[in-house]
Scaffold this motif. Sequence first.
Motif, PDB file in Angstrom:
ATOM      1  N   MET A   1      25.999  58.916  -9.352  1.00  0.00           N
ATOM      2  CA  MET A   1      25.176  58.591  -8.165  1.00  0.00           C
ATOM      3  C   MET A   1      23.683  58.685  -8.532  1.00  0.00           C
ATOM      4  N   THR A   2      22.894  57.707  -8.126  1.00  0.00           N
ATOM      5  CA  THR A   2      21.462  57.717  -8.488  1.00  0.00           C
ATOM      6  C   THR A   2      20.724  58.794  -7.695  1.00  0.00           C
ATOM      7  N   GLY A   3      19.506  59.105  -8.120  1.00  0.00           N
ATOM      8  CA  GLY A   3      18.718  60.168  -7.493  1.00  0.00           C
ATOM      9  C   GLY A   3      18.555  60.011  -6.000  1.00  0.00           C
ATOM     10  N   VAL A   4      18.249  58.804  -5.553  1.00  0.00           N
ATOM     11  CA  VAL A   4      17.986  58.635  -4.123  1.00  0.00           C
ATOM     12  C   VAL A   4      19.272  58.825  -3.305  1.00  0.00           C
ATOM     13  N   LEU A   5      20.392  58.391  -3.858  1.00  0.00           N
ATOM     14  CA  LEU A   5      21.655  58.589  -3.128  1.00  0.00           C
ATOM     15  C   LEU A   5      22.020  60.070  -3.092  1.00  0.00           C
ATOM     16  N   THR A   6      21.743  60.768  -4.163  1.00  0.00           N
ATOM     17  CA  THR A   6      22.002  62.214  -4.189  1.00  0.00           C
ATOM     18  C   THR A   6      21.167  62.908  -3.128  1.00  0.00           C
ATOM     19  N   ARG A   7      19.928  62.439  -2.948  1.00  0.00           N
ATOM     20  CA  ARG A   7      19.072  63.055  -1.930  1.00  0.00           C
ATOM     21  C   ARG A   7      19.576  62.776  -0.515  1.00  0.00           C
ATOM     22  N   LEU A   8      20.216  61.631  -0.343  1.00  0.00           N
ATOM     23  CA  LEU A   8      20.705  61.278   0.999  1.00  0.00           C
ATOM     24  C   LEU A   8      22.073  61.888   1.307  1.00  0.00           C
ATOM     25  N   LYS A   9      22.816  62.199   0.254  1.00  0.00           N
ATOM     26  CA  LYS A   9      24.234  62.597   0.445  1.00  0.00           C
ATOM     27  C   LYS A   9      24.364  63.870   1.285  1.00  0.00           C
ATOM     28  N   GLY A  10      25.235  63.768   2.277  1.00  0.00           N
ATOM     29  CA  GLY A  10      25.518  64.924   3.123  1.00  0.00           C
ATOM     30  C   GLY A  10      24.471  65.172   4.188  1.00  0.00           C
ATOM     31  N   GLY A  11      23.534  64.242   4.332  1.00  0.00           N
ATOM     32  CA  GLY A  11      22.434  64.492   5.261  1.00  0.00           C
ATOM     33  C   GLY A  11      22.315  63.459   6.366  1.00  0.00           C
ATOM     34  N   LEU A  12      21.246  63.638   7.106  1.00  0.00           N
ATOM     35  CA  LEU A  12      20.945  62.766   8.240  1.00  0.00           C
ATOM     36  C   LEU A  12      19.773  61.841   7.884  1.00  0.00           C
ATOM     37  N   VAL A  13      19.936  60.578   8.206  1.00  0.00           N
ATOM     38  CA  VAL A  13      18.824  59.623   8.118  1.00  0.00           C
ATOM     39  C   VAL A  13      18.397  59.315   9.550  1.00  0.00           C
ATOM     40  N   VAL A  14      17.107  59.352   9.793  1.00  0.00           N
ATOM     41  CA  VAL A  14      16.629  59.016  11.134  1.00  0.00           C
ATOM     42  C   VAL A  14      15.997  57.629  11.098  1.00  0.00           C
ATOM     43  N   SER A  15      16.546  56.753  11.921  1.00  0.00           N
ATOM     44  CA  SER A  15      16.007  55.397  12.039  1.00  0.00           C
ATOM     45  C   SER A  15      14.861  55.441  13.041  1.00  0.00           C
ATOM     46  N   CYS A  16      13.658  55.168  12.552  1.00  0.00           N
ATOM     47  CA  CYS A  16      12.453  55.254  13.393  1.00  0.00           C
ATOM     48  C   CYS A  16      12.057  53.848  13.815  1.00  0.00           C
ATOM     49  N   GLN A  17      12.813  53.300  14.760  1.00  0.00           N
ATOM     50  CA  GLN A  17      12.545  51.939  15.232  1.00  0.00           C
ATOM     51  C   GLN A  17      12.309  52.003  16.735  1.00  0.00           C
ATOM     52  N   PRO A  18      11.026  52.029  17.125  1.00  0.00           N
ATOM     53  CA  PRO A  18      10.725  52.102  18.559  1.00  0.00           C
ATOM     54  C   PRO A  18      11.197  50.850  19.290  1.00  0.00           C
ATOM     55  N   VAL A  19      11.246  50.934  20.599  1.00  0.00           N
ATOM     56  CA  VAL A  19      11.536  49.751  21.406  1.00  0.00           C
ATOM     57  C   VAL A  19      10.439  48.716  21.114  1.00  0.00           C
ATOM     58  N   PRO A  20      10.832  47.507  20.681  1.00  0.00           N
ATOM     59  CA  PRO A  20       9.822  46.498  20.310  1.00  0.00           C
ATOM     60  C   PRO A  20       8.846  46.236  21.449  1.00  0.00           C
ATOM     61  N   GLY A  21       7.568  46.284  21.120  1.00  0.00           N
ATOM     62  CA  GLY A  21       6.531  46.014  22.125  1.00  0.00           C
ATOM     63  C   GLY A  21       6.279  47.178  23.068  1.00  0.00           C
ATOM     64  N   GLY A  22       7.023  48.265  22.927  1.00  0.00           N
ATOM     65  CA  GLY A  22       6.852  49.433  23.793  1.00  0.00           C
ATOM     66  C   GLY A  22       5.647  50.257  23.380  1.00  0.00           C
ATOM     67  N   PRO A  23       5.334  51.285  24.180  1.00  0.00           N
ATOM     68  CA  PRO A  23       4.142  52.088  23.910  1.00  0.00           C
ATOM     69  C   PRO A  23       4.188  52.825  22.571  1.00  0.00           C
TER      70      PRO A  23
END
Length: 226
Positions: A1-23
């Motif tokens: 497994m590459t370094g970045v996948l090792t860093r992600l494994k077993g963890g949470l990724v947070v998708s930071c996608q606001p409501v389009p056009g929102g405040p």
Amino acid sequence: MTGVLTRLKGGLVVSCQPVPGGPMDRPEIVAAMAAAALAGGASGVRIEGMANLRATRAATSAPIIALIKHDLTGSPVRITPFAHDVRDLADAGADLVAVDATDRARPEALADLAAAVRAAGVLGMADCASEADGLRARDLGFAILGTTLSGYTEATATAGDGPDLNLVARFRQLGGFVMAEGRFHTPEAAAAAIRAGADAVTVGTALTRLEVMTGWFCDAVTDPRG
Ligand SMILES: CC(=O)N[C@H](C=O)[C@@H](O)[C@H](O)[C@H](O)COP(=O)(O)O
């Protein structure tokens, strides 16, 4: 497994996608959301759009899964449909680039996007809707298979309101790194994803779309009996 996948494994990724056009739809706010998510223990973030990626990359060295959404005429594919997007995201510091890996009419072949990912020296995340999508993406060399688009294609529109744990389990059987994503709205659902075989879980709406979360609470308050 590459370094970045090792860093992600077993963890949470947070998708930071606001409501389009929102405040909250501003690059500095997206970068702040990402910093807050990482401060809270997330192992990576998912970021849409070049300006948001640049602002977030400037604020963190944590793994970033990046994408660009387009609303195209003649194709329902929205997530990173073009090879030039892959190159731009990689140049702006993405560690991984997410692309729509569904079997739908698209402007550029999935194999060409896979080649662009390889050429750009990043890893690819395949946003899938079905097991067949996952198989094809795995064979094209995508490093992460995500359940992101289950429930969002014509063929899977009846998937229901909850997350698709069955697809998580089926991707586990295919091998590779499995990302549970899409409608994981509670810590319990995220834990269920790991038990079903996910290597990591991505949560977006329930953490970063304040308008939507507020609506959930408003509905509960105005109609307390459900
Ligand atoms: C279907 C689609 O376009 N999904 C997008 C992919 O980037 C985002 O809008 C989702 O917020 C993301 O996948 C996280 O999912 P959820 O917000 O359900 O936790």
